[in-house]
Design an enzyme around this catalytic site. Structure first.
Site, short mmCIF file in Angstrom:
data_model
loop_
_atom_site.label_atom_id
_atom_site.label_comp_id
_atom_site.label_asym_id
_atom_site.label_seq_id
_atom_site.Cartn_x
_atom_site.Cartn_y
_atom_site.Cartn_z
N ASP A 1 2.92 -14.61 139.26
CA ASP A 1 4.29 -14.07 139.21
C ASP A 1 4.28 -12.58 139.53
O ASP A 1 5.35 -11.96 139.67
CB ASP A 1 4.96 -14.37 137.86
CG ASP A 1 4.26 -13.73 136.68
OD1 ASP A 1 3.21 -13.09 136.87
OD2 ASP A 1 4.78 -13.87 135.55
N SER A 2 3.07 -12.01 139.70
CA SER A 2 2.97 -10.63 140.21
C SER A 2 3.60 -10.51 141.59
O SER A 2 3.87 -9.40 142.05
CB SER A 2 1.50 -10.19 140.25
OG SER A 2 0.71 -11.16 140.91
N ASP B 1 1.61 -20.04 139.05
CA ASP B 1 1.98 -19.35 137.81
C ASP B 1 3.38 -19.77 137.38
O ASP B 1 4.34 -19.68 138.17
CB ASP B 1 1.99 -17.83 138.11
CG ASP B 1 1.58 -17.00 136.92
OD1 ASP B 1 1.25 -17.57 135.86
OD2 ASP B 1 1.58 -15.76 137.07
N LYS C 1 -0.52 -22.11 135.42
CA LYS C 1 -0.90 -21.14 134.39
C LYS C 1 0.35 -20.74 133.62
O LYS C 1 1.43 -20.62 134.21
CB LYS C 1 -1.54 -19.89 135.03
CG LYS C 1 -1.85 -18.77 134.04
CD LYS C 1 -2.65 -17.65 134.66
CE LYS C 1 -1.83 -16.60 135.37
NZ LYS C 1 -0.83 -15.92 134.51
N GLU D 1 1.60 -18.11 130.05
CA GLU D 1 1.22 -17.03 129.14
C GLU D 1 1.52 -17.41 127.70
O GLU D 1 2.53 -18.06 127.42
CB GLU D 1 1.99 -15.74 129.50
CG GLU D 1 1.67 -15.22 130.89
CD GLU D 1 2.41 -13.93 131.22
OE1 GLU D 1 3.13 -13.38 130.35
OE2 GLU D 1 2.26 -13.46 132.36
N GLU E 1 -6.21 -10.71 129.67
CA GLU E 1 -5.73 -9.51 130.38
C GLU E 1 -5.56 -8.35 129.39
O GLU E 1 -4.98 -8.51 128.31
CB GLU E 1 -4.39 -9.81 131.06
CG GLU E 1 -3.79 -8.57 131.74
CD GLU E 1 -2.65 -8.87 132.70
OE1 GLU E 1 -2.31 -10.05 132.90
OE2 GLU E 1 -2.13 -7.89 133.26
#
Ligand code: KIV
Length: 284
Positions: A48-49, A87, A116, A118, A185
């Site tokens: 998502d960066s 993501d 993925k 979070e 992270e």
């Protein structure tokens, strides 16, 4: 051509068992995927960066599941050998397990081999639902950028005694639930080493020191395409932005100086057709 990497290939990849560290980079399109593949990475993260490094947003909260599916499909069309991890963006796995499964499926249908998300123990119902629908899940703990409002900014996590123990307990819960790997992270190297030691699935670090089972960097950071911010954990292996600006400025000069295009870079009429058009002596 060697066989594509799968989530089960990654699951037991622990450095303590003699494996080389895993290498993951981000890619958001087909050229990025081809570059990562040819460089020999193990995993490609369609992160998502993309929101910040490609789409120009200030944080990752602005992208949707459809944005991520669009970029995952572009990466997958390159048919890369590395495992493609899609993501799940903010709010795509926060409402209900049903909605989470449908969103994960959008990324898998777009070509991801895994997804993925979070967060720790509170995400277990979502993780279990995705796994139950036969999609591999990668966890992501520590500095989780989708929580920057709650965390009060991009801050290193798990620096205090209890916070380090909480991270450990989240990592164990995710591994126990069936995550095939966990991104760590923005945590102290000592905490990342402790977590890596304590779980049987690989940890992949970013700003988490050298003792994880692998490392991940945003491709635009390591290549120097993104040069506005330079976190301490980024090592720049090239200055691609400078090189690109230089090349483009050269093109600008050539066009303005009438040095581009040349005779050989142009198409030309045959003498006969040129003559019928009255262009005597002007054919190539
Ligand atoms: O979106 C992303 O690029 C990420 C990595 C920084 C792990 O989540």
């Amino acid at each position: 051509m060697s066989k594509p990497v799968t989530a089960p290939d990654i699951r037991n990849h622990k450095v303590r068992d003699g494996h080389d560290p895993l290498v993951m980079v981000t890619a958001y399109d087909a050229p990025g995927a081809r570059i990562a593949d040819e460089a020999g990475v193990d995993l490609i993260l369609v992160g998502d960066s993309v929101a910040m490094v490609v789409l120009g947003y200030e944080d990752t909260l602005q992208v949707t599941i459809d944005d991520l599916a669009h970029h995952t499909a572009a990466v997958a069309r390159a048919r890369p050998r590395p495992l493609v991890v899609g993501d799940l963006p903010w709010m795509s796995y926060h409402v209900s397990p049903q909605e989470t499964v449908q969103n994960a499926a959008k990324l898998v249908r777009a070509g991801a081999g895994a997804v993925k998300l979070e967060g720790g123990e509170k995400r277990l119902p979502m993780i279990e639902a995705i796994l139950d629908a036969e999609m591999p899940v990668m966890g992501h703990l520590g500095l989780t950028p989708q929580s920057i409002r709650a965390m009060g900014g991009f801050k290193v996590q798990a620096k205090a005694h209890q916070a380090a123990l909480d991270l450990m307990s989240d990592a164990k819960a995710l591994a126990q639930a069936g995550c095939f790997a966990i991104v760590l992270e923005g945590v102290p190297a000592e905490v990342a080493a402790m977590v890596t030691d304590a779980i049987d699935v690989p940890t992949i670090g970013i700003g988490a020191g050298p003792d994880c089972d692998g490392q991940v960097l945003v491709a635009h950071d390591l290549l120097g395409i993104e040069d506005r911010i330079s976190p301490k954990f980024v090592r720049r292996y090239a200055s691609m932005k400078d090189e690109m600006v230089g090349a483009m400025a050269h093109y600008v000069d050539d066009v303005r100086g009438r040095a581009f295009p040349s005779h050989d870079e142009s198409y030309h009429l045959s003498d006969e057709v040129a003559e019928t058009l009255g262009l005597y002596g002007r054919a190539g």
